[in-house]
Scaffold this active site. Structure first.
Site, mmCIF file in Angstrom:
data_model
loop_
_atom_site.group_PDB
_atom_site.id
_atom_site.type_symbol
_atom_site.label_atom_id
_atom_site.label_comp_id
_atom_site.label_asym_id
_atom_site.label_seq_id
_atom_site.Cartn_x
_atom_site.Cartn_y
_atom_site.Cartn_z
ATOM 1 N N TYR A 469 -6.068 -15.434 -2.801
ATOM 2 C CA TYR A 469 -6.821 -15.148 -4.030
ATOM 3 C C TYR A 469 -6.036 -14.254 -4.987
ATOM 4 O O TYR A 469 -6.579 -13.302 -5.545
ATOM 5 C CB TYR A 469 -8.189 -14.553 -3.700
ATOM 6 C CG TYR A 469 -8.973 -15.379 -2.704
ATOM 7 C CD1 TYR A 469 -9.176 -16.741 -2.904
ATOM 8 C CD2 TYR A 469 -9.487 -14.817 -1.539
ATOM 9 C CE1 TYR A 469 -9.871 -17.519 -1.992
ATOM 10 C CE2 TYR A 469 -10.186 -15.588 -0.611
ATOM 11 C CZ TYR A 469 -10.371 -16.934 -0.848
ATOM 12 O OH TYR A 469 -11.059 -17.692 0.068
ATOM 13 N N HIS A 470 -4.758 -14.608 -5.180
ATOM 14 C CA HIS A 470 -3.899 -13.850 -6.083
ATOM 15 C C HIS A 470 -3.287 -14.743 -7.168
ATOM 16 O O HIS A 470 -2.075 -14.704 -7.404
ATOM 17 C CB HIS A 470 -2.765 -13.184 -5.295
ATOM 18 C CG HIS A 470 -3.227 -12.234 -4.251
ATOM 19 N ND1 HIS A 470 -2.413 -11.836 -3.198
ATOM 20 C CD2 HIS A 470 -4.403 -11.591 -4.067
ATOM 21 C CE1 HIS A 470 -3.083 -11.002 -2.420
ATOM 22 N NE2 HIS A 470 -4.295 -10.832 -2.925
#
Length: 561
Positions: A469-470
């Site tokens: 989730y970057h």
């Protein structure tokens, strides 16, 4: 000044937007509008750190984006949640505080983001935080962002993991956000007094007491308004009504690495072919908008635990209730931590100058939704290759702002990325096999001891990896043909328009992205206000001096061949 007229309009009340709302309203004569599509962040599931998996997977608090089929992941569609609430992704993330390696920012500067080298950005990291153990040349002690170590590694598995890294010949680092990132040690989190310390709590709430800040929630921005090559305001929808608001100064997009390129494209700013395919007129051709997209992947390396010390025995409804009640009453205990309290940063091979693999250690074996992976005690390591070579895109699909964009990361497209994950598997097995883990280490659950060859590891990784989730880098900062903003964060070729969020990273740092996003916003605030930047910090960066010849200090050859 008219009612619908502001000096600054900020789009997105997330990790960057909340910082800017605070810093820009420090000038009392500046009128600021902050627009956010989501609503309140006051839910217990957001504020209680241990409940982190809930807001991330809830449509009310997060855009539940999904990628196109990823060709190098067996055509899997990958989950890509982004914050849709006050605090943005800082209100739904895992609260892990990692700045990245000093060389990550030197890499930005060398690549064309002039002035964004480590010695210039370190003062803004320090400005943003209050480190629970006191300030020094690297850490801040007067900033809005509370940072600590949760429960200070009370579970014995945390320190056993750190010792196993040392047993395997790696450094032990007392502060990976300080002089030396490389090594094993305690992990830091954005938690203060037992609560998630999002940018909404740290920056926005104090600013909301100022009369010159207006916050509008449930506002879906349709596009940036342009007069030729000048941004004049934005159009947004709230409650079925469409509003136009004017910025006499600047429009600042802080909508994140999916939202910001999408908004530029909806406004007719971007790659001509992408815009025309979506039926959008070209107002300004800027080919890099939505390109250069990067992300971190990770998988869970899971083991059974021989001792009854893991958190798996706390995952039943009764124990969860007790943890929740204690947190409500005291704001402490297991409810007050994200449970990632120890970690590691290592280099995958000799010849790599700074770490490219990262570990989050969890004293439980579970899925990201918080459910048990199996019955009995266990532990797991979230491990990933953090300097990917593969690049993807965010492309607008329609002039309708309610239709999500097309997203594809092209995960593992490059052989170097696939090789990085093979190193993850082999180096992790060696680390966990050390004496420090002997009393805890049970059978390997995932990947499983049968997964050995390159082909077997590649097949496992294609099915098992998940996004960390970057998402980032889709409006890169620089001066080359794919750059979207200049080193002052101004959109190339458009006056009075900036982008300030993780989308402007030229390359993804080695670590979680919340801390560098906040730093970018702190530094951008000074650029926007025309203030002198903070004095650069010339401090030592401790590296393995023999990085070209060895993979770790305790072993002069590459450990895994």
């Amino acid at each position: 000044m008219k009612e619908n007229q502001y000096d600054y309009i900020i789009v997105g009340a997330g990790s960057a937007g909340c910082v800017l709302a605070n810093r820009l309203t420090e000038d009392s004569d500046k009128k600021v509008l902050l627009l956010e599509t989501g609503g309140s962040d006051k839910s217990i599931f957001i504020q209680m750190p241990t409940a982190l998996s809930i807001p991330m997977n809830t449509k009310k608090y997060a855009w539940q984006f999904e990628t196109e089929p990823e060709p190098w992941l067996d055509n899997r569609r990958m989950h890509c949640p982004r914050g849709k609430v006050l605090g943005g992704s800082s209100s739904i993330n895992g609260m892990v505080y990692v700045r990245g390696h000093a060389r990550d920012f030197d890499e930005w500067h060398a690549g064309g983001a002039d002035g964004w080298h480590y010695r210039n950005v370190l003062p803004y990291f320090r400005k943003s935080e209050t480190w629970a153990f006191g300030g020094d040349d690297y850490r801040g002690d007067q900033g809005p962002l509370g940072v600590n170590n949760g429960n200070n590694m009370q579970n014995p598995l945390y320190s056993a993991f750190v010792r196993s890294g040392v047993d395997a010949g790696y450094f032990e680092t007392d502060d990976y956000n300080g002089a030396r990132q490389e090594g094993f040690g305690a992990m830091h989190m954005t938690v203060k007094n037992g609560r998630r310390w999002s940018t909404a709590n740290a920056y926005l709430r104090p600013a909301m007491a100022r009369p010159n800040l207006t916050v509008v929630t449930h506002a879906l921005v349709h596009r940036v308004l342009l007069d030729g090559k000048t941004a004049t305001g934005v159009r947004y929808e709230q409650g079925g009504k469409v509003h136009d608001v004017t910025a006499t100064g600047e429009v600042i997009l802080c909508a994140g690495s999916i939202g910001s390129p999408h908004l530029l494209q909806l406004s007719g700013i971007g790659n001509r072919e992408v815009l025309e395919q979506a039926g959008i007129g070209v107002n300004h051709e800027l080919p890099g908008v939505g390109e250069n997209l990067q992300d971190h992947l990770e998988f869970y390396f899971q083991f059974r635990c021989k001792q009854p010390v893991s958190l798996n025995r706390r995952l039943d409804w009764w124990n969860k209730l007790k943890i929740g009640v204690r947190w409500i009453l005291k704001k402490d205990g297991l409810g007050a931590t994200n449970h990632f309290e120890s970690c590691g940063f290592i280099r995958s091979k000799a010849g790599i100058e700074w770490p490219d693999l990262q570990y989050h250690f969890l004293p439980a074996a579970m899925r990201y939704d918080g459910k048990e992976a199996f019955e009995g005690d266990g532990f797991q390591l979230h491990v990933g290759h953090n300097k990917p070579k593969s690049r993807g895109f965010v492309h607008v699909q329609s002039a309708d702002p309610k239709q999500p964009p097309s997203i594809r990361f092209n995960y593992l497209q490059q052989e170097a990325d696939r090789e990085g994950f093979r190193d993850c598997v082999r180096l992790t097995r060696e680390i966990i096999s050390q004496p420090a883990m002997d009393e805890y280490r049970g059978a390997e659950i995932q990947p499983g001891e049968q997964v050995q060859s390159d082909e077997e590891i590649d097949a496992f990784v294609r099915q098992a990896v998940e996004s960390a989730y970057h998402p980032s880098c889709s409006c890169k900062m620089g001066t080359d043909e794919l750059a979207v903003v200049d080193p002052e964060t101004r959109v190339h070729g458009i006056s009075n328009l900036r982008v300030v969020d993780s989308s402007i990273f030229p390359t993804i740092p080695n670590g979680n992205l919340n801390a560098p996003t906040i730093m970018v916003a702190e530094r951008a605030a000074d650029l926007i206000r025309g203030r002198e930047p903070l004095q650069s910090a010339d401090v030592p960066v401790v590296m393995d001096e023999q990085w070209q010849a060895r993979q770790r200090p305790g072993n002069a050859r590459r450990a895994v061949t």
